[in-house]
Design an enzyme around this catalytic site. Structure first.
Site, PDB file in Angstrom:
ATOM      1  N   ASP A 118      -2.785  35.761 -26.839  1.00  0.00           N
ATOM      2  CA  ASP A 118      -1.678  35.017 -27.447  1.00  0.00           C
ATOM      3  C   ASP A 118      -0.444  35.930 -27.520  1.00  0.00           C
ATOM      4  O   ASP A 118      -0.053  36.496 -26.500  1.00  0.00           O
ATOM      5  CB  ASP A 118      -2.120  34.476 -28.814  1.00  0.00           C
ATOM      6  N   TYR A 161       8.584  34.279 -33.370  1.00  0.00           N
ATOM      7  CA  TYR A 161       9.068  33.127 -32.602  1.00  0.00           C
ATOM      8  C   TYR A 161      10.586  33.026 -32.686  1.00  0.00           C
ATOM      9  O   TYR A 161      11.244  32.703 -31.689  1.00  0.00           O
ATOM     10  CB  TYR A 161       8.447  31.843 -33.153  1.00  0.00           C
ATOM     11  N   HIS A 191      -7.924  27.823 -26.204  1.00  0.00           N
ATOM     12  CA  HIS A 191      -6.965  28.919 -26.336  1.00  0.00           C
ATOM     13  C   HIS A 191      -7.608  30.146 -26.967  1.00  0.00           C
ATOM     14  O   HIS A 191      -7.232  31.278 -26.669  1.00  0.00           O
ATOM     15  CB  HIS A 191      -5.784  28.447 -27.192  1.00  0.00           C
TER      16      HIS A 191
END
Length: 283
Positions: free
Chosen positions: A100, A207, A263
């Site tokens: 990730d 982010y 994921h």
């Protein structure tokens, strides 16, 4: 495992450490919204194989430092943290494994500091140039990445995340994984990490920095470090169509799809991932 605070790049990271001091150094980088605990199924396998394993809570997470401002969470800073860990371990080179966001950092380290890595394993995140291209031109990927843009909103994501004892983040993990991937005990450990002062905002700042303060790309997008890309094919966040173009940017790369995995591939298929990583690092 032993836990120590390691100074690197003007901050302190909480680092889980295991394995023989004389063993080759392997650094494991977690992603959002995990912390070093996310590698609990890989650490014993690597230690048994003779590696010296360092697993940091990356900056902004759990017990590590949480600097202010979006610039502190740029990929340049995150990559510099890794180089500082290699230096702190007294090593010239290390093996780097990332999932990730940890994979995004690993790609960046390999592009900027290729001489500091022996090999790299990345899981379920494409090369940065491939990701940028698909966010511009791939509507399906843009729809999958809605949360990146939601996280740009000031304070609201933090407020919603805390509601109901971190219900939003816990459901993010549960709904994007297999039913038995994350136990109640696992989620309790994650809730403790999310509850650390300033942790939630700092985690989201990764982010925000990516969108609002993107760093200048490396001089070359080619990756010279030998690379293994492991991809759980049931990923709801990243389309598998980004995997092959990513490995094509590697001079010496291998791509492995694990069709049954989500994921959270290192959790779903721990034995398979451990075998792939062990063979790749050894050979």
């Amino acid at each position: 495992m032993n836990y120590s605070f390691i100074e690197t790049n003007r901050i302190r990271l909480n680092v889980a450490q295991d394995g023989p001091d004389e063993g080759p150094l392997v650094i494991l980088l977690h992603g959002f919204p995990e912390f070093s605990y996310g590698w609990k199924k890989q650490i014993p396998a690597l230690v048994s194989a003779g590696y010296r394993v360092w697993v940091p809570d990356q900056r902004g997470y759990n017990l590590s430092d949480k600097p202010e401002g979006l610039a502190a969470y740029s990929l340049d800073e995150l990559a510099a943290d890794v180089i500082g860990l290699i230096d702190a371990a007294g090593q010239r080179q290390a093996f780097l494994v990332g999932h990730d966001w940890g994979a995004a950092v690993a790609w960046w380290v390999a592009a900027k500091y290729p001489d500091r890595l022996k090999k790299m394993v990345v899981m379920n995140v494409p090369h940065g140039a491939v990701m940028s291209k698909h966010l511009r031109s791939n509507f399906a990927q843009l729809r999958r990445s809605w949360y990146i843009f939601f996280f740009q909103i000031p304070w609201l994501p933090e407020f919603l995340a805390r509601l109901g004892n971190w219900k939003m983040l816990a459901e993010l993990l549960k709904k994007s994984s297999h039913p038995d991937t994350f136990t109640d005990g696992d989620l309790d450990r994650y809730r403790q990490a999310w509850s650390q002062p300033k942790a939630c905002k700092s985690m989201l700042n990764w982010y925000r920095s990516f969108v609002q303060k993107p760093p200048s790309p490396p001089a070359s997008s080619r990756i010279s470090v030998p690379t293994l890309l492991i991809w759980g094919a049931q990923d709801t966040a990243f389309g598998r169509e980004m995997a092959q173009p990513s490995i094509e940017r590697c001079d010496n790369g291998r791509l492995v799809f694990i069709e049954e995995a989500t994921h959270w591939v290192q959790h779903d298929e721990a034995e398979r991932v451990n075998q792939l990583v062990g063979t790749f690092l050894r050979d």
